[in-house]
Design an enzyme around this catalytic site. Structure first.
Site, PDB file in Angstrom:
ATOM      1  CG  HIS A 114      -0.133  -0.025   2.506  1.00  0.00           C
ATOM      2  ND1 HIS A 114       0.587  -1.116   2.918  1.00  0.00           N
ATOM      3  CD2 HIS A 114       0.062   0.932   3.432  1.00  0.00           C
ATOM      4  CE1 HIS A 114       1.195  -0.824   4.057  1.00  0.00           C
ATOM      5  NE2 HIS A 114       0.898   0.406   4.390  1.00  0.00           N
ATOM      6  CG  ASP A 277      -2.874  -3.819  -1.138  1.00  0.00           C
ATOM      7  OD1 ASP A 277      -3.319  -4.750  -1.837  1.00  0.00           O
ATOM      8  OD2 ASP A 277      -1.946  -3.973  -0.325  1.00  0.00           O
ATOM      9  CG  ASP A 281      -1.610  -8.025   0.201  1.00  0.00           C
ATOM     10  OD1 ASP A 281      -1.917  -6.834  -0.003  1.00  0.00           O
ATOM     11  OD2 ASP A 281      -0.571  -8.368   0.808  1.00  0.00           O
ATOM     12  NE  ARG A 282      -2.664  -3.485   3.392  1.00  0.00           N
ATOM     13  CZ  ARG A 282      -2.309  -2.616   4.314  1.00  0.00           C
ATOM     14  NH1 ARG A 282      -3.099  -1.594   4.603  1.00  0.00           N
ATOM     15  NH2 ARG A 282      -1.158  -2.737   4.942  1.00  0.00           N
ATOM     16  CE  LYS A 376      -2.160  -8.214   4.375  1.00  0.00           C
ATOM     17  NZ  LYS A 376      -1.656  -7.208   3.579  1.00  0.00           N
TER      18      LYS A 376
HETATM   19  C1  VG1 Z   1       0.633  -3.207   8.013  1.00  0.00           C
HETATM   20  C2  VG1 Z   1      -0.672  -3.701   8.591  1.00  0.00           C
HETATM   21  C3  VG1 Z   1      -0.637  -5.208   8.747  1.00  0.00           C
HETATM   22  C4  VG1 Z   1      -0.305  -5.853   7.392  1.00  0.00           C
HETATM   23  C5  VG1 Z   1       0.983  -5.266   6.847  1.00  0.00           C
HETATM   24  C6  VG1 Z   1       1.315  -5.778   5.460  1.00  0.00           C
HETATM   25  O1  VG1 Z   1       1.698  -3.497   8.897  1.00  0.00           O
HETATM   26  O2  VG1 Z   1      -0.944  -3.083   9.831  1.00  0.00           O
HETATM   27  O3  VG1 Z   1      -1.871  -5.644   9.238  1.00  0.00           O
HETATM   28  O4  VG1 Z   1      -0.167  -7.235   7.526  1.00  0.00           O
HETATM   29  O5  VG1 Z   1       0.886  -3.842   6.772  1.00  0.00           O
HETATM   30  O6  VG1 Z   1       0.275  -5.520   4.582  1.00  0.00           O
HETATM   31  P1  VG1 Z   1       2.319  -2.418   9.890  1.00  0.00           P
HETATM   32  O7  VG1 Z   1       3.466  -3.100  10.544  1.00  0.00           O
HETATM   33  O8  VG1 Z   1       2.673  -1.221   9.080  1.00  0.00           O
HETATM   34  O9  VG1 Z   1       1.215  -2.074  10.856  1.00  0.00           O
HETATM   35  V1  VG1 Z   1       0.633  -5.072   2.998  1.00  0.00           V
HETATM   36  O10 VG1 Z   1      -0.825  -5.156   2.163  1.00  0.00           O
HETATM   37  O11 VG1 Z   1       1.301  -3.597   3.227  1.00  0.00           O
HETATM   38  O12 VG1 Z   1       1.732  -6.244   2.531  1.00  0.00           O
HETATM   39 CO    CO Z   2      -0.596  -5.372   0.228  1.00  0.00          CO
END
Ligand code: VG1
Ligand code: CO
Length: 543
Positions: A114, A277, A281-282, A376
């Site tokens: 993202h 995203d 995966d989101r 995800k």
């Molecule tokens: C964030 C989210 C977490 C997710 C991770 C990767 O991590 O809070 O829930 O698994 O991003 O998602 P953090 O450590 O910044 O809170 V993705 O879609 O960015 O691979």
């Molecule tokens: Co992602």
């Protein structure tokens, strides 16, 4: 073609975070940075001689050049075969599926998810293992260890492979198989959901808007929703992958998916709206004039998943990350299935899925998935919602109302303070950590504290322990405030404050979450002294 051995020295900071290594693009482009990290992955997993990998990314700036380096290094290190998405594109869930389908030794996924992309934005690289999931903490520790001791890397002196055409070619002794990024994934989705029922739903006039946010899911969404399911042309918006996501953040929340939110709040909104995203995966879920909290979406999907063919026999169990709301726990309890609470990040779900203990998993950050892959999966969540709409014939408003009536409504919000100076964020966390042992029994802003601790997780499958996974404060009345620092940022620290409160009074399900959470928000400020520590009067992003 000759294999070159290049002398190098360790580069600081090559420790993967919540989901792979993420840095500014310029850092990845700096001399030897990418090469050191790729060699450290290869060395950290015990060498790659004769192994097979899946390789692809979300198409952001530097994706193509990085894949070229990875392929030439894989060939030089003795890899037997790399399966690569055409044009270097693969969504994260599609990559996870391909690793499993082709029984490879793992995969390298190029994405900062993202985070924004471009020469002045972010890049990322992640290693997934043979189960298709992000490497465990034990493996990432080995990779980091290798990066601290690296002395040389191997790279083939060869021209870049043309990734525009599908088919097999050779790079030195290594086979490079370029495949269509979409078809295997689309076939998997067809095997899980009732495509006939969803097709009929669209034929009967159901309208959806899907915002691919100029990221990787565009081609997947067009093929699945418009071509295979017959949703009308134009259902997918922002469907052309762009190397910088049009300058925005490919983050599916009401702030960054502004265009979709405008459509959903128009005079004639579609029945259903969703977004995904950067790496697909989101998922963000919306209804007419409504944003559905990801934690609610997870609970509803857990409750109704049996309506889709793949889950017709029910779920073995469900798992949520610790900061995700407790709504899904109530569904698990009602169904008499196990509910797990894991640290943030999809890697912690892998063992539960592999062991058949959990079928569905989810995070508050708009991540939902099941045992069909080990990541995800944004489009999967949208399809499960569509399957539920098709079978129940209910509207989004009805589904939400029914859920709240049965389980209560867990009001939920996450407040993010971005790019805070790291020492200030760390000071806030340690000050709060010191207070934790004495908090139980105190009353703060009208909220009575029941318990407070720092979350640690013992994996029920392999017994491994993960410490320091967030500070949590539980209040009387099923309310909670959780504090943690992000592990995906590339600038300073991001403080995430997660707030929730259960409401069971049937006449109180229609409040604005920020209002319903007023006391929890105030208590979080009193306890953590966010303003005093960070100098910030308000969060940067509220979801
Ligand atoms: C964030 C989210 C977490 C997710 C991770 C990767 O991590 O809070 O829930 O698994 O991003 O998602 P953090 O450590 O910044 O809170 V993705 O879609 O960015 O691979
Ligand atoms: Co992602």
């Amino acid at each position: 073609m000759t294999i070159k051995t290049i002398a190098t020295t360790p580069i600081a900071g090559q420790n993967p975070g919540t989901s792979g290594l993420r840095k500014k693009t310029a850092v990845f482009q700096s001399p030897n940075f990418l090469e050191n990290y790729v060699q450290s992955i290869f060395d950290g997993i015990g060498g790659v001689e004769g192994k097979r990998f899946v390789i692809g990314g979300d198409g952001r700036f530097f994706n193509r050049q990085a894949i070229d380096v990875i392929l030439r290094m894989a060939a030089a290190n003795g890899v037997a075969e790399c399966i690569v998405g055409r044009d270097g594109l693969l969504s994260t869930p599609a990559a996870s599926h391909l690793i499993r389908l082709n029984k490879t030794d793992g995969g390298l996924i190029l994405s900062a998810s993202h985070n924004p992309g471009g020469p002045n934005a972010d890049f990322g690289l992640k290693f997934n293992g043979a189960n298709g999931g992000p490497a465990s903490e034990a493996v990432t520790a080995k990779i980091f260890g290798a990066s601290q001791n690296i002395q040389e890397y191997q790279i083939l002196d060869a021209a870049p492979v043309d990734l525009r055409l599908e088919g097999k070619t050779k790079l030195g002794d290594m086979t490079v198989k370029v495949i269509d990024p979409v078809s295997d994934y689309a076939a998997l989705m067809e095997s899980l959901f009732d495509f006939d029922a969803i097709r009929t739903l669209f034929q009967n006039g159901f309208r959806m808007s899907f915002d691919a946010m100029l990221a990787v899911t565009g081609p997947y969404a067009k093929e699945i929703f418009e071509n295979r399911l017959g949703a009308k042309h134009g259902t997918v918006i922002n469907g052309e992958p762009s190397h910088d996501f049009g300058g925005g953040h490919p983050d599916p929340n009401p702030i960054w998916a502004r265009e979709l939110m405008a459509i959903m709040h128009s005079d004639t909104p579609p029945d259903f709206g969703a977004a995904s995203d950067g790496d697909g995966d989101r998922n963000m879920i919306t209804g007419p004039r409504r944003y559905v909290s990801p934690s609610d979406s997870l609970a509803i999907l857990a409750d109704l998943a049996h309506l889709a063919p793949a889950y017709k026999d029910g779920l073995a169990g469900v798992a949520r990350s610790m900061p995700t709301s407790c709504a899904v726990d109530r569904v698990a309890a009602a169904k008499g299935i196990e509910g797990f609470e894991t640290p943030t990040g999809w890697k912690f779900f892998g063992n539960l899925l592999d062991a058949g203990r959990a079928t569905l998993c989810g995070e508050e950050s708009a991540g939902t998935g099941s045992d069909h892959v080990r990541e995800k999966d944004g489009l999967w969540a949208v399809l499960l919602w569509l399957n539920i709409f098709a079978v129940t014939g209910k509207s989004m408003d009805q589904i939400l109302a029914d859920h709240y009536a049965a389980y209560g409504r867990t009001y939920y919000s996450r407040h993010d303070y971005e790019a805070v100076e790291s020492d200030k964020a760390n000071a806030l966390m340690s000050a709060l950590r010191t207070k934790l042992p004495d908090l139980a029994g105190q009353v703060v802003n009208g909220m009575t504290i029941k318990a407070a601790d720092e979350f640690a997780y013992v994996d029920p499958v392999d017994g491994s322990r993960s410490e320091g996974q967030g500070l949590r404060i539980l209040f009387e009345g099923d309310a909670r405030a959780v504090f943690r620092l992000s592990g995906t940022g590339t600038e300073g620290a991001t403080l995430r404050v997660y707030l929730e409160k259960l409401e069971t009074a049937k006449n109180k399900f229609k409040a604005d979450p920020q209002k319903a959470l007023t006391n929890v928000i105030a208590a979080a400020e009193t306890l953590a002294e966010i303003k005093a520590h960070t100098g910030r009067a308000a969060p940067d992003v509220i979801t």
